[in-house]
Every structure is written in C-alpha cells, then in structure tokens.
Design a protein around this motif. Structure first.
Motif, short mmCIF file in Angstrom:
data_model
loop_
_atom_site.label_atom_id
_atom_site.label_comp_id
_atom_site.label_asym_id
_atom_site.label_seq_id
_atom_site.Cartn_x
_atom_site.Cartn_y
_atom_site.Cartn_z
N GLY A 146 -1.78 12.88 10.49
CA GLY A 146 -1.13 13.77 9.58
C GLY A 146 -0.26 13.21 8.28
O GLY A 146 0.25 14.06 7.77
N ASN A 147 0.13 12.05 8.39
CA ASN A 147 1.15 11.43 7.56
C ASN A 147 0.24 11.02 6.22
O ASN A 147 -0.37 10.03 5.82
N THR A 148 0.35 11.78 5.17
CA THR A 148 -0.22 11.88 4.01
C THR A 148 0.34 11.04 3.01
O THR A 148 -0.23 10.83 1.97
N GLY A 149 1.61 10.47 3.33
CA GLY A 149 2.17 9.28 2.41
C GLY A 149 3.69 9.76 1.84
O GLY A 149 4.34 10.71 2.52
N GLY A 150 3.74 9.26 0.87
CA GLY A 150 5.29 9.44 0.00
C GLY A 150 5.82 8.24 -0.04
O GLY A 150 5.42 7.32 -0.33
N ASN A 151 6.93 8.20 0.40
CA ASN A 151 7.82 6.91 0.15
C ASN A 151 7.60 5.93 1.54
O ASN A 151 8.04 6.46 2.72
N MET A 152 7.10 4.87 1.29
CA MET A 152 6.72 4.28 2.78
C MET A 152 8.02 3.34 3.17
O MET A 152 8.16 2.87 4.49
N SER A 212 -2.14 6.67 2.12
CA SER A 212 -1.21 6.05 1.11
C SER A 212 -0.27 5.49 1.78
O SER A 212 -0.45 4.21 2.42
N SER A 213 1.02 5.80 1.80
CA SER A 213 2.06 5.15 2.51
C SER A 213 2.07 5.05 4.01
O SER A 213 2.49 4.31 4.62
N GLY A 214 1.20 6.17 4.70
CA GLY A 214 0.93 6.19 5.98
C GLY A 214 -0.05 5.01 6.42
O GLY A 214 0.08 4.34 7.37
N GLU A 215 -0.90 4.52 5.42
CA GLU A 215 -1.75 3.64 5.66
C GLU A 215 -1.22 2.26 5.47
O GLU A 215 -1.18 1.38 5.88
N ALA A 216 -0.22 2.15 4.50
CA ALA A 216 0.44 1.05 4.24
C ALA A 216 1.49 0.58 5.40
O ALA A 216 1.39 -0.37 5.82
N THR A 217 1.85 1.63 6.16
CA THR A 217 2.70 1.45 7.29
C THR A 217 1.90 0.85 8.24
O THR A 217 2.22 -0.01 9.31
N LEU A 218 0.53 1.36 8.36
CA LEU A 218 -0.24 0.95 9.50
C LEU A 218 -1.05 -0.46 9.08
O LEU A 218 -0.93 -1.55 10.04
N ILE A 219 -1.05 -0.82 7.92
CA ILE A 219 -1.43 -2.27 7.32
C ILE A 219 -0.33 -3.26 7.98
O ILE A 219 -0.56 -4.41 8.10
N CYS A 220 1.00 -2.86 8.03
CA CYS A 220 2.00 -3.72 8.33
C CYS A 220 1.95 -4.51 9.73
O CYS A 220 2.34 -5.59 9.86
N THR A 232 -9.35 8.25 14.66
CA THR A 232 -10.41 8.25 13.67
C THR A 232 -9.98 7.71 12.12
O THR A 232 -8.86 7.31 12.04
N PRO A 233 -10.97 7.28 11.51
CA PRO A 233 -10.75 6.62 10.31
C PRO A 233 -9.74 7.37 9.47
O PRO A 233 -9.67 8.63 9.32
N THR A 234 -8.89 6.46 8.52
CA THR A 234 -7.93 6.90 7.59
C THR A 234 -8.65 7.68 6.68
O THR A 234 -9.50 7.74 6.17
N ALA A 235 -7.63 8.11 5.43
CA ALA A 235 -8.09 8.83 4.38
C ALA A 235 -8.79 7.69 3.40
O ALA A 235 -9.54 8.35 2.33
N GLY A 236 -8.34 6.59 3.23
CA GLY A 236 -8.85 5.75 2.33
C GLY A 236 -8.19 5.76 0.77
O GLY A 236 -8.61 5.92 -0.37
N TYR A 237 -6.77 5.85 0.95
CA TYR A 237 -6.07 5.52 -0.34
C TYR A 237 -5.01 4.54 -0.04
O TYR A 237 -3.67 4.60 -0.33
N ALA A 238 -5.51 3.46 0.52
CA ALA A 238 -4.42 2.36 0.79
C ALA A 238 -4.30 1.42 -0.35
O ALA A 238 -4.91 0.27 -0.54
N SER A 239 -3.64 2.01 -1.51
CA SER A 239 -3.22 1.32 -2.64
C SER A 239 -1.83 1.66 -3.19
O SER A 239 -1.18 2.64 -2.78
N ALA A 240 -1.45 0.77 -4.09
CA ALA A 240 -0.39 0.83 -4.80
C ALA A 240 -0.24 1.79 -5.98
O ALA A 240 -1.09 1.74 -6.51
N ASN A 241 0.72 2.83 -6.02
CA ASN A 241 0.53 3.68 -7.03
C ASN A 241 2.03 3.57 -7.65
O ASN A 241 3.11 3.25 -7.22
N PHE A 267 -7.10 -3.73 1.15
CA PHE A 267 -7.57 -2.16 1.38
C PHE A 267 -7.40 -1.23 0.13
O PHE A 267 -6.49 -1.85 -0.54
N CYS A 268 -8.01 -0.58 -0.17
CA CYS A 268 -7.99 0.23 -1.16
C CYS A 268 -8.42 1.77 -1.18
O CYS A 268 -7.78 2.55 -0.64
#
Length: 291
Positions: A146-152, A212-220, A232-241, A267-268
């Motif tokens: 449920g973490n859709t992102g924001g400030n990582m 997004s930032s939720g995926e970035a936290t995962l990637i760390c 289950t698989p993430t949303a697929g927005y693992a990129s820098a904006n 990832f992207c």
C-alpha cells in the motif's frame, strides 16, 4: 479571507501567463523534457518534439494538452502533469505515521506507509520507527504494502538500521550520469546519524500498490544477505522523478532516471517480483523468520 487569497493568486497566475504566452509556455516545457527526460532521445522523441514545437496553441490550456502528450514519450509512464491547484493539494495531503509492533516471537513488524509531509514531518516519521525498535529483536518484517510513494528519505531513514553497506545501496541512472544516494546523506537530510546495524533476518512485504519511493526503499535491500521478499509484484514505478515548476504554478513531474540496486540491477517500468509469491505474506514471512 481565503477567497481573497485565491483571487490574488489567480491574478498573479493570469499576469504570469500573459507575460509568457502559450507558445513560450510550450517551448519551455519542451526544453525541460529535452534536457532531462529519461526517454528524450531517439527517433520517437525527435518526432514528438518536432510535432509539439509545430503546434500553435491559442491558450495555456491548449499548450498543456500538447505538453501532456509529449510527457508520455519523454518520461514514460511515471511522468505526469500537475495543474497548480493539484500542486497545492499535494502539499496539504494527509499522511500516516509508520508503526512498529513487537510480536511474542521477538519479531518487529514495521509498517511504512507512503509519505508526503514536510521536513519536520519526515524527521518525525523516521524517528517514530528508529526509537521504537529494540536492539534485541530476532528479526524484522518491513511492510511496504500500500505504500504508493512520496518522499523516500524518511522511509529509508526509518529502517536504516537494517541496511548494510549503505554507501552503494541505491543509485539513479539518467541518460548521461549515474548518481549514488548514500545512506549517510539521507540521514543528514533527516537530521539523524547512523545507528548500529541490526544483524537479523529481514522479510519485506510488497503488493501491486508498492510504488515509486516504496519500491526505492525495497531496492535498498536488494542483494543483501538474510533478506527475503514476500507478497505480489510491485506497481512498476521504480524510477527517479523531478518536479519542474512552470510559470502558471503547475509542475511537470518528469522521470529522469532508473533505480539501480547494489547488485547492478536496473529497475524502472517493470514490477519487482518478490522472492516468494504469496497471498499470505505476513504469515509466510513470520514462518520464515521463525526458522
């Protein structure tokens, strides 16, 4: 009083728009995309760029429509246009504090929601987790569902004690450069110092809303020993904006780089698949940690 402030702001916007004009507005947006967009190269972008610059919008609204079409090519699926009223609304969005629950088996369950607050809010977000996790836990579950992102930054700072070798945990790769995001830099931004690493197994939970930032936290945590992902698989927005402000107060939110893990994986736009695909991620994670 509020209506008066809105009227004044609308007048300022009207003056800014009249000074720049819709065609100047469009050219500025294209220049931004041309210089920074992750996909702003090659034949498709050249054609899109020329088409956009050939338009003669009569109003800023017409210019914005052209900009939105070009954004899809220059930045891909993670890029979008924000009218000024939406920019204002985002700054006033409500956000939730993370939570920490210590199970009887000694496992800390850390729930990290999306975050869109201010600087002081971010520091409170991170400290709320760090101060609540004892040193003697047997394992940790980081719930990113449920973490859709924001400030990582607050998210990563909150769980930094579980991240090993944080100097190379995350990088952003643009068209021309690769920039590292060291853990110590993130902690300084959040007014924190690195605390002792907790050497315990970590389970991370994801779902289709982890973005997004939720995926970035995962990637760390990618490539780190004693870490396993469930769900289950993430949303697929693992990129820098990056957000670029326009003369009328609107913003171009443009994808400028791919997320790169310590493993070298990029990832992207594709979802990140968990190690264990399951509809019962919490239960399966607890069972794994107990073993």
């Amino acid at each position: 009083m509020l209506s008066e402030r809105i009227s004044v702001f609308a007048l300022i916007l009207a003056i800014a728009i009249s000074c720049s004009g819709p065609q100047a507005y469009l050219r500025k947006a294209v220049r931004i995309m041309d210089a920074n967009g992750l996909y702003a190269e090659g034949a498709e972008w050249e054609a899109t760029r020329e088409h956009a610059l050939s338009q003669r919008p009569a109003t800023v609204e017409e210019a914005q429509a052209v900009v939105c079409e070009a954004l899809e090519v220059a930045g891909g699926r993670h890029s979008f246009f924000l009218p000024w009223e939406n920019v204002k609304a985002i700054t006033e969005m409500e956000w939730r504090m993370p939570s920490v629950d210590i199970l009887d088996c000694g496992v800390a369950v850390i729930t990290l929601p999306d975050f869109s607050g201010g600087e002081d809010d971010g520091r409170s977000y991170a400290r709320n987790v760090v101060d609540a996790v004892p040193d003697d836990i047997s394992g940790a579950i980081i719930d990113l569902r449920g973490n859709t992102g924001g400030n990582m930054y607050p998210m990563i700072a909150a769980v930094h004690r579980f991240i090993k070798d944080g100097d190379d945990m995350l990088r952003f790769r643009s068209r021309n450069h690769t920039n590292s995001v060291p853990l110590d830099f993130i902690l300084r931004c959040e007014g924190m110092e690195r605390e002792a690493f907790l050497d315990c197994p970590v389970a991370i939970l994801t779902d289709s809303l982890t973005a997004s930032s939720g995926e970035a936290t995962l990637i760390c945590f990618r490539g780190q020993e004693n870490v396993k992902t469930f769900g289950t698989p993430t949303a697929g927005y693992a990129s820098a904006n990056r957000s670029f402000r326009m003369p009328d107060g609107s913003s171009l939110v443009l994808t400028t780089g791919r997320d790169v893990a310590r493993t070298g994986e990029e990832f992207c736009d594709d979802p990140i698949v968990p190690d264990v695909h399951t509809d019962n991620p919490m239960e399966d994670a607890i069972n794994w940690l107990k073993k």
